[in-house]
Design a protein around this motif. Structure first.
Motif, PDB file in Angstrom:
ATOM      1  N   VAL A   2      -7.895   1.617   7.135  1.00 26.09           N
ATOM      2  CA  VAL A   2      -7.983   1.383   5.575  1.00 26.09           C
ATOM      3  C   VAL A   2      -8.518  -0.185   5.008  1.00 26.09           C
ATOM      4  O   VAL A   2      -7.846  -0.697   6.182  1.00 26.09           O
ATOM      5  CB  VAL A   2      -6.985   2.464   4.614  1.00 26.09           C
ATOM      6  N   LEU A   4      -6.914  -2.597   2.362  1.00 29.42           N
ATOM      7  CA  LEU A   4      -5.285  -2.718   1.369  1.00 29.42           C
ATOM      8  C   LEU A   4      -5.844  -3.330   0.732  1.00 29.42           C
ATOM      9  O   LEU A   4      -5.795  -4.981   0.704  1.00 29.42           O
ATOM     10  CB  LEU A   4      -4.834  -2.397   2.059  1.00 29.42           C
ATOM     11  N   ALA A  24      -6.339   1.430  -1.731  1.00 26.50           N
ATOM     12  CA  ALA A  24      -6.816   2.190   0.113  1.00 26.50           C
ATOM     13  C   ALA A  24      -8.379   2.213  -0.328  1.00 26.50           C
ATOM     14  O   ALA A  24      -8.405   3.178  -0.942  1.00 26.50           O
ATOM     15  CB  ALA A  24      -5.643   3.128   0.453  1.00 26.50           C
ATOM     16  N   PHE A  29      -6.740   8.432   3.284  1.00 17.74           N
ATOM     17  CA  PHE A  29      -5.232   8.285   2.376  1.00 17.74           C
ATOM     18  C   PHE A  29      -4.188   9.016   2.701  1.00 17.74           C
ATOM     19  O   PHE A  29      -2.455   8.697   3.158  1.00 17.74           O
ATOM     20  CB  PHE A  29      -5.343   7.928   1.212  1.00 17.74           C
ATOM     21  N   ARG A  72       3.337   7.044  -4.680  1.00 23.06           N
ATOM     22  CA  ARG A  72       2.188   7.167  -4.362  1.00 23.06           C
ATOM     23  C   ARG A  72       1.151   7.999  -5.177  1.00 23.06           C
ATOM     24  O   ARG A  72       1.546   9.138  -4.958  1.00 23.06           O
ATOM     25  CB  ARG A  72       2.260   7.250  -2.551  1.00 23.06           C
ATOM     26  N   ASN A  74      -2.198  10.070  -3.799  1.00 23.07           N
ATOM     27  CA  ASN A  74      -3.171  10.597  -2.785  1.00 23.07           C
ATOM     28  C   ASN A  74      -4.127  10.575  -3.700  1.00 23.07           C
ATOM     29  O   ASN A  74      -5.603  10.601  -2.730  1.00 23.07           O
ATOM     30  CB  ASN A  74      -2.989  11.342  -2.295  1.00 23.07           C
ATOM     31  N   ASN A  77      -5.332   7.342  -4.046  1.00 24.68           N
ATOM     32  CA  ASN A  77      -5.486   6.134  -2.455  1.00 24.68           C
ATOM     33  C   ASN A  77      -4.099   5.160  -3.072  1.00 24.68           C
ATOM     34  O   ASN A  77      -4.763   4.298  -2.691  1.00 24.68           O
ATOM     35  CB  ASN A  77      -6.705   5.398  -2.475  1.00 24.68           C
ATOM     36  N   ALA A  98      -0.123  -0.580   5.929  1.00 27.83           N
ATOM     37  CA  ALA A  98      -0.970   1.858   6.274  1.00 27.83           C
ATOM     38  C   ALA A  98      -0.300   1.546   8.073  1.00 27.83           C
ATOM     39  O   ALA A  98       0.012   0.686   8.923  1.00 27.83           O
ATOM     40  CB  ALA A  98      -2.039   1.431   5.963  1.00 27.83           C
TER      41      ALA A  98
END
Length: 127
Positions: A2, A4, A24, A29, A72, A74, A77, A98
């Protein structure tokens, strides 16, 4: 892998609050453990906090427990680091990372467990 990108750094004074964000790329993710590390001038890169993707478990360095919160989203991301009650020793470049490392319920805290890194965002102390 990924990509970032961190944001949110800036000048702070003791007692301030600040929220860092890390976005990301990619569609996996949620499968990564996401971590925040920091590096002060002349020092090694140290673990700050991490959050697992599978169950949102978290881990923190002792120096930031009770002051920093990692979270986070998701769907976006994005991983966040909410920092409060900032101290002069929190001054550093903060990096998002990550990890796909899996070892039971352990959350990785070593830099060598993280394969992907952002470019860093500075959190300097104001003079």
């Amino acid at each position: 892998q990924v990509q970032l990108v961190e944001s949110g750094g800036g000048l702070v004074q003791a007692g301030d609050s600040l929220r860092l964000s890390c976005v990301a790329s990619g569609r996996t993710f949620g499968s990564y453990t996401m971590g925040w590390f920091r590096q002060a001038p002349g020092k090694e890169r140290d673990f700050v906090a991490a959050i697992r993707g599978s169950d949102i478990s978290t881990d923190y360095a002792d120096s930031v427990k009770g002051r920093f919160t990692i979270s986070r989203d998701n769907a976006k991301n994005t991983v966040y680091l909410q920092m409060s009650m900032l101290k002069p020793e929190d001054t550093a470049v903060y990096y998002c990372a990550a990890s796909k490392y899996a070892n039971g319920w352990l959350i990785p805290t070593s830099t060598n467990r993280y394969a992907c890194w952002g470019q860093g965002t500075q959190v300097p102390a104001s003079s």
